[in-house]
Design a protein around this motif. Structure first.
Motif: not given
Length: 205
Positions: A181-204
């Motif tokens: 759970i911790t590793c998954g949460g950390v990875l989600i935070v990193l993906l959010s900081f990079r602007g990567i959404d679950p659908d594969g798109t990037r946002h700014r």
């Protein structure tokens, strides 16, 4: 040039303006491309969901097997030292959340774990990102791992105590589900900081 001459000298399937004509009832090129693109997206989403399911199953089984070993071989025994006093294996039963937090709120955390599973299932409908699939798989496997304890272990009634056994020095005791759970949460935070959404798109922002 007469109309008959234009018809004779025009290549098959072309009009005098050079544009292709579709037979009645036959989808045009754009419709065919659109259908192929939709099929590709559906196949891509199925592959990502397969990654999510595989990661979740691996995390869940690893947690389950480790707890079976702890209950049968480590519980009611002296702690086992792994790295001196820095890391030990010490079986305890935890009525709270991850890392021993929230003691006495077992039923609340059971409902939260069930809610997390529902949310992940809904997100999988628009999942096209492999990193997100891995992150959600870790969360799902960890949530299922601890939820299994809460449902089936004593005292029962969705208030079962979770088996924890990883005991670092000066830190709370936890298990592999908590780690997932911790590793998954950390990875989600990193993906959010990079602007990567679950659908594969990037946002700014």
């Amino acid at each position: 040039m007469t109309e008959a001459e234009r018809i004779i000298t025009t290549p098959d399937g072309e009009t005098t303006g050079g544009a292709a004509q579709s037979a009645p009832g036959d989808p045009g090129p754009s419709a065919t491309a659109s259908g192929a693109g939709t099929a590709d997206l559906a196949a891509k989403r199925r592959r990502r969901v397969l990654v999510l399911t595989g990661v979740a199953a691996f995390a869940y089984l690893l947690d389950l097997l480790s707890k079976i070993w702890v209950v049968t071989s480590l519980e009611n025994h002296a702690p086992v030292s792994v790295f001196g006093h820095y890391l030990r294996l010490d079986a305890i039963r935890n009525a709270g959340a991850a890392f021993g937090l929230g003691q006495g709120m077992t039923i609340v955390f059971t409902l939260i774990a069930a809610g997390v599973i529902v949310v992940i299932a809904r997100l999988s409908r628009r999942l096209y990102s492999v990193p997100w699939a891995i992150a959600l798989g870790l969360l799902l496997g960890g949530a299922f791992g601890n939820l299994t304890d809460r449902v089936f272990r004593a005292p029962g009634g969705f208030q079962g105590r979770v088996v924890d056994f990883i005991a670092p020095a000066h830190f709370a005791v936890f298990n592999l589900a908590d780690s997932a759970i911790t590793c998954g949460g950390v990875l989600i935070v990193l993906l959010s900081f990079r602007g990567i959404d679950p659908d594969g798109t990037r946002h700014r922002d």
